[in-house]
Scaffold this active site. Structure first.
Site, PDB file in Angstrom:
ATOM      1  N   ILE A 277       2.907 -43.852  16.171  1.00 31.46           N
ATOM      2  CA  ILE A 277       3.877 -44.218  15.097  1.00 31.46           C
ATOM      3  C   ILE A 277       3.620 -45.744  14.826  1.00 31.46           C
ATOM      4  CG2 ILE A 277       6.163 -44.255  14.067  1.00 31.46           C
ATOM      5  CD1 ILE A 277       6.934 -41.925  15.824  1.00 31.46           C
ATOM      6  N   PRO A 278       2.986 -46.266  14.096  1.00 33.33           N
ATOM      7  CA  PRO A 278       2.239 -47.603  14.079  1.00 33.33           C
ATOM      8  C   PRO A 278       3.338 -48.594  13.518  1.00 33.33           C
ATOM      9  CG  PRO A 278       1.501 -46.506  12.145  1.00 33.33           C
ATOM     10  CD  PRO A 278       2.190 -45.401  12.970  1.00 33.33           C
ATOM     11  N   CYS A 279       4.395 -49.043  14.544  1.00 36.36           N
ATOM     12  CA  CYS A 279       5.250 -49.981  14.136  1.00 36.36           C
ATOM     13  C   CYS A 279       4.593 -51.246  14.236  1.00 36.36           C
ATOM     14  CB  CYS A 279       6.579 -50.030  14.885  1.00 36.36           C
ATOM     15  SG  CYS A 279       6.059 -49.902  16.655  1.00 36.36           S
ATOM     16  N   HIS A 280       3.489 -51.372  14.747  1.00 34.16           N
ATOM     17  CA  HIS A 280       2.891 -52.942  14.908  1.00 34.16           C
ATOM     18  C   HIS A 280       2.228 -53.003  13.393  1.00 34.16           C
ATOM     19  CE1 HIS A 280      -0.161 -49.668  15.806  1.00 34.16           C
ATOM     20  NE2 HIS A 280      -1.136 -50.635  15.032  1.00 34.16           N
ATOM     21  N   ARG A 281       2.192 -52.270  12.500  1.00 35.67           N
ATOM     22  CA  ARG A 281       1.611 -52.500  11.240  1.00 35.67           C
ATOM     23  C   ARG A 281       2.448 -52.850  10.228  1.00 35.67           C
ATOM     24  NH1 ARG A 281      -1.545 -46.829  10.941  1.00 35.67           N
ATOM     25  NH2 ARG A 281      -3.101 -47.321  12.750  1.00 35.67           N
TER      26      ARG A 281
END
Length: 169
Positions: free
Chosen positions: A129-133
């Site tokens: 779940i790409p919270c880094h994006r």
């Protein structure tokens, strides 16, 4: 909860540090960065072991630049609002970024920027779940539970794979 049904943590060694993965009932509950960790030597169930193995293979492919999407069974536990934010995070394409305001608008609640940031920070399943994006509205890197240098590394890795570019920041 007895010893056989407890969720177990296991460790994946990535190019940017140890990643602790928690699996229960064949679903991934947590993926988080750790500085050092010792893996358990057994899994609660065969299903959990298979899910962990599949996760490691997909993470290997991701870090090698061969995978841009994951297909893993997830169970992200949180409030309804947190899960709605995490659902929106999952829609951010590989190699792209959005702002907290973008997510708030997608939720039809532009006043919820801080709540979106807080939910983003509580994301239990990093990378998948790409919270880094998610970045600041001004294009700056903002907080990341796995530390900003990892966020930068992940974004540059994805940008390079997606666009053949060397550096964003």
């Amino acid at each position: 909860m007895n010893k056989e049904t407890e969720p177990r943590f296991h460790v994946y060694k990535s190019p940017i540090g140890y990643i602790r993965i928690q699996v229960k009932d064949g679903k991934i509950l947590v993926i988080e960065f750790r500085e050092v960790d010792t893996p358990l030597d057994s899994f609660a169930t065969k299903s959990d072991e298979q899910t962990f193995s599949k996760c490691c293979i997909q993470l290997d492919e991701y870090f090698q630049g061969k995978r841009t999407e994951f297909s893993l069974p997830l169970q992200a536990n949180g409030t309804d609002f947190q899960r709605s934010v995490w659902h929106e995070l999952s829609k951010i394409p590989f190699g792209k970024t959005v702002s907290y305001m973008d997510i708030a608008r997608r939720l039809h609640n532009p006043g919820s920027i801080r709540a979106v940031g807080a939910a983003n920070g509580k994301n239990p399943i990093s990378i998948i779940i790409p919270c880094h994006r998610v970045i600041g509205s001004d294009g700056s890197l903002t907080g990341y539970g796995g530390e900003l240098w990892r966020k930068k590394w992940l974004l540059e890795h994805e940008n390079k794979v997606a666009n053949g570019l060397q550096s964003l920041f």
